[in-house]
Design a protein around this motif. Structure first.
Motif, PDB file in Angstrom:
ATOM      1  N   UNK A  72      51.385  44.859  26.415  1.00 14.94           N
ATOM      2  CA  UNK A  72      51.703  43.479  26.107  1.00 14.94           C
ATOM      3  C   UNK A  72      50.476  42.699  25.677  1.00 14.94           C
ATOM      4  N   UNK A  73      50.701  41.505  25.151  1.00 12.76           N
ATOM      5  CA  UNK A  73      49.609  40.664  24.671  1.00 12.76           C
ATOM      6  C   UNK A  73      49.396  39.430  25.542  1.00 12.76           C
ATOM      7  N   UNK A  74      50.038  39.419  26.711  1.00 12.99           N
ATOM      8  CA  UNK A  74      49.878  38.268  27.597  1.00 12.99           C
ATOM      9  C   UNK A  74      48.475  38.230  28.183  1.00 12.99           C
ATOM     10  N   UNK A  75      47.852  37.067  28.206  1.00 11.88           N
ATOM     11  CA  UNK A  75      46.559  36.930  28.905  1.00 11.88           C
ATOM     12  C   UNK A  75      46.815  36.816  30.406  1.00 11.88           C
ATOM     13  N   UNK A  76      45.776  37.047  31.185  1.00 10.24           N
ATOM     14  CA  UNK A  76      45.909  37.003  32.638  1.00 10.24           C
ATOM     15  C   UNK A  76      44.693  36.322  33.251  1.00 10.24           C
ATOM     16  N   UNK A  77      44.918  35.782  34.431  1.00 13.23           N
ATOM     17  CA  UNK A  77      43.817  35.349  35.292  1.00 13.23           C
ATOM     18  C   UNK A  77      43.891  36.222  36.532  1.00 13.23           C
ATOM     19  N   UNK A  78      42.793  36.918  36.844  1.00 15.82           N
ATOM     20  CA  UNK A  78      42.781  37.814  37.997  1.00 15.82           C
ATOM     21  C   UNK A  78      41.695  37.369  38.971  1.00 15.82           C
ATOM     22  N   UNK A  79      41.913  37.659  40.235  1.00 14.70           N
ATOM     23  CA  UNK A  79      40.941  37.319  41.269  1.00 14.70           C
ATOM     24  C   UNK A  79      40.785  38.504  42.204  1.00 14.70           C
ATOM     25  N   UNK A  86      37.685  35.427  49.558  1.00 11.91           N
ATOM     26  CA  UNK A  86      37.397  35.202  48.148  1.00 11.91           C
ATOM     27  C   UNK A  86      35.966  35.650  47.834  1.00 11.91           C
ATOM     28  N   UNK A  87      35.822  36.409  46.771  1.00 10.09           N
ATOM     29  CA  UNK A  87      34.496  36.911  46.398  1.00 10.09           C
ATOM     30  C   UNK A  87      33.829  36.061  45.323  1.00 10.09           C
ATOM     31  N   UNK A  88      34.552  35.053  44.805  1.00 12.97           N
ATOM     32  CA  UNK A  88      34.000  34.233  43.726  1.00 12.97           C
ATOM     33  C   UNK A  88      34.228  34.842  42.356  1.00 12.97           C
ATOM     34  N   UNK A  89      34.988  35.931  42.293  1.00 18.63           N
ATOM     35  CA  UNK A  89      35.268  36.598  41.021  1.00 18.63           C
ATOM     36  C   UNK A  89      36.694  36.271  40.578  1.00 18.63           C
ATOM     37  N   UNK A  90      36.830  35.167  39.858  1.00 19.85           N
ATOM     38  CA  UNK A  90      38.095  34.766  39.245  1.00 19.85           C
ATOM     39  C   UNK A  90      37.899  34.901  37.734  1.00 19.85           C
ATOM     40  N   UNK A  91      38.629  35.841  37.123  1.00 17.48           N
ATOM     41  CA  UNK A  91      38.298  36.297  35.770  1.00 17.48           C
ATOM     42  C   UNK A  91      39.486  36.117  34.834  1.00 17.48           C
ATOM     43  N   UNK A  92      39.220  35.627  33.624  1.00 18.89           N
ATOM     44  CA  UNK A  92      40.243  35.511  32.581  1.00 18.89           C
ATOM     45  C   UNK A  92      40.178  36.745  31.688  1.00 18.89           C
ATOM     46  N   UNK A 151      39.416  46.476  55.662  1.00 18.61           N
ATOM     47  CA  UNK A 151      39.053  47.596  54.802  1.00 18.61           C
ATOM     48  C   UNK A 151      39.883  47.653  53.540  1.00 18.61           C
ATOM     49  N   UNK A 152      40.040  46.506  52.857  1.00 19.38           N
ATOM     50  CA  UNK A 152      40.895  46.473  51.670  1.00 19.38           C
ATOM     51  C   UNK A 152      40.287  45.600  50.569  1.00 19.38           C
ATOM     52  N   UNK A 153      40.325  46.129  49.348  1.00 18.16           N
ATOM     53  CA  UNK A 153      39.967  45.371  48.152  1.00 18.16           C
ATOM     54  C   UNK A 153      41.277  45.013  47.453  1.00 18.16           C
ATOM     55  N   UNK A 154      41.476  43.743  47.203  1.00 17.38           N
ATOM     56  CA  UNK A 154      42.747  43.266  46.645  1.00 17.38           C
ATOM     57  C   UNK A 154      42.538  42.632  45.270  1.00 17.38           C
ATOM     58  N   UNK A 155      43.379  43.006  44.343  1.00 16.28           N
ATOM     59  CA  UNK A 155      43.393  42.404  43.006  1.00 16.28           C
ATOM     60  C   UNK A 155      44.634  41.530  42.897  1.00 16.28           C
ATOM     61  N   UNK A 156      44.434  40.235  42.679  1.00 17.18           N
ATOM     62  CA  UNK A 156      45.545  39.303  42.477  1.00 17.18           C
ATOM     63  C   UNK A 156      45.649  38.976  40.993  1.00 17.18           C
ATOM     64  N   UNK A 157      46.848  39.150  40.449  1.00 20.61           N
ATOM     65  CA  UNK A 157      47.072  39.002  39.012  1.00 20.61           C
ATOM     66  C   UNK A 157      48.105  37.906  38.754  1.00 20.61           C
ATOM     67  N   UNK A 158      47.789  37.051  37.792  1.00 29.03           N
ATOM     68  CA  UNK A 158      48.709  35.978  37.416  1.00 29.03           C
ATOM     69  C   UNK A 158      48.710  35.829  35.898  1.00 29.03           C
ATOM     70  N   UNK A 159      49.911  35.797  35.311  1.00 30.13           N
ATOM     71  CA  UNK A 159      50.000  35.591  33.869  1.00 30.13           C
ATOM     72  C   UNK A 159      49.450  34.222  33.505  1.00 30.13           C
ATOM     73  N   UNK A 160      48.809  34.164  32.346  1.00 33.65           N
ATOM     74  CA  UNK A 160      48.174  32.919  31.909  1.00 33.65           C
ATOM     75  C   UNK A 160      48.679  32.541  30.514  1.00 33.65           C
ATOM     76  N   UNK A 230      50.833  38.617  41.559  1.00 36.05           N
ATOM     77  CA  UNK A 230      51.081  39.993  41.989  1.00 36.05           C
ATOM     78  C   UNK A 230      49.785  40.573  42.552  1.00 36.05           C
ATOM     79  N   UNK A 231      49.911  41.335  43.639  1.00 34.98           N
ATOM     80  CA  UNK A 231      48.736  41.896  44.305  1.00 34.98           C
ATOM     81  C   UNK A 231      48.734  43.416  44.247  1.00 34.98           C
ATOM     82  N   UNK A 232      47.548  43.975  44.046  1.00 27.02           N
ATOM     83  CA  UNK A 232      47.332  45.421  44.055  1.00 27.02           C
ATOM     84  C   UNK A 232      46.150  45.686  44.974  1.00 27.02           C
ATOM     85  N   UNK A 233      46.266  46.722  45.811  1.00 26.74           N
ATOM     86  CA  UNK A 233      45.266  46.941  46.858  1.00 26.74           C
ATOM     87  C   UNK A 233      44.683  48.351  46.822  1.00 26.74           C
TER      88      UNK A 233
END
Length: 308
Positions: A72-79, A86-92, A151-160, A230-233
């Motif tokens: 797909x061509x949808x942009x995302x904002x991930x954290x 929060x690690x301070x890594x909020x990425x477009x 003991x978990x690294x989590x990726x949070x994804x949101x359509x932008x 949406x979260x991925x761990x």
């Protein structure tokens, strides 16, 4: 025609093999890949109770890599969060490459703070989890449960969405969670595979060449208010835990990396008993599986007695 079919068959077989090798190393859920790398190499991943788990490397710095692999061509904002912080890594991310955020992948190198275009980054580092001798246990290992909240690294994804900036947009202020990892009881730490936590390395400072992140008239990725997250761990555990799950080997030489430092002969004996118990448990688990193949998974208390 026959040769073409043979070439097509072997070509597809090769691609499948490459995929199998690749995906045993990198977690992929839906259209997203999440991996932990040490010295540029992804850590081997194992399946434990349906979860992707990597073996920590105590004292090592690591990075978290994220990639969008969809069509797909949808942009995302991930954290990226670690142990819920929060690690301070909020990425477009912009798979189309039409904005200033022209990439479908990114790398988080550490705990990040930013103010007015000036950045401070402390590398992600595997450090020893503090032992809370008098602390209460947060989970019940005696009935076979595992604490998956640590003991978990989590990726949070949101359509932008993509919008054209109407004015110059400055670099945002970013704050990571600076709370230190809380201590665990020795029982939780050893049996839960949580001898290592994610700490902070030496902080490095840098600045952007301009205080403007996006200039007026340029396209940029912006978050959509109310869009589902949406979260991925991806989980991290020590060799002790993964050895109990049958994925890696564990021997006395690993004690220095995995178990708390000895404080006297009494603790040294206790740690030796834990190692002996682990070996007995592994053998018992193997024997029980042979006896009860039709009974499903076998739940075993990881202690040799109620006191430990």
């Amino acid at each position: 025609v026959r040769r073409r079919k043979q070439r097509a068959y072997f070509s597809e077989t090769f691609r499948l093999r490459v995929r199998l090798v690749y995906f045993t190393r990198i977690m992929r859920q839906d259209d997203w890949e999440l991996q932990i790398t040490v010295d540029g190499q992804p850590l081997e991943e194992y399946n434990v109770d349906g979860r992707s788990v990597v073996a920590v490397q105590p004292g090592k710095k690591f990075e978290v890599k994220v990639a969008y692999c969809g069509y797909g061509n949808d942009p995302f904002v991930v954290e990226i969060l670690i142990d819920g912080k929060k690690t301070g890594n909020c990425i477009a991310l912009d798979p189309t490459g039409t904005t200033v955020n022209n990439s479908a992948r990114s790398t988080a190198k550490g705990w990040t703070k930013s103010e007015g275009g000036h950045n401070a980054c402390s590398p992600f580092t595997f450090v020893g989890t503090p032992v809370n001798e008098e602390g209460e246990e947060s989970c019940t290992f005696g009935v076979g449960q595992t604490n998956w909240l640590r003991g978990v690294v989590e990726l949070q994804v949101q359509k932008a969405a993509i919008e054209v900036a109407r004015y110059n947009v400055p670099w945002p202020s970013v704050r990571c969670d600076t709370t230190a990892a809380s201590g665990l009881s020795e029982r939780e730490l050893v049996k839960g595979g949580l001898s290592s936590s994610v700490g902070r390395g030496e902080t490095a400072f840098n600045s952007h060449s301009s205080k403007i992140m996006v200039r007026a008239g340029k396209a940029m990725v912006v978050a959509r208010q109310g869009e589902a997250v949406h979260s991925y761990r991806l989980y991290y555990r020590d060799d002790f835990f993964l050895a109990l799950s049958g994925h890696v080997d564990f021997d006395d030489a690993d004690e220095v990396k995995i178990l708390p430092k000895s404080k006297g002969e009494a603790k040294a004996r206790r740690l030796k008993d834990l190692r002996s118990s682990m070996k007995r448990i592994q053998q018992t688990k193997t024997n029980l599986k042979k006896r009860h193949k039709s009974s499903g998974p076998v739940t075993i208390d990881l202690t040799s007695n109620d006191v430990d």
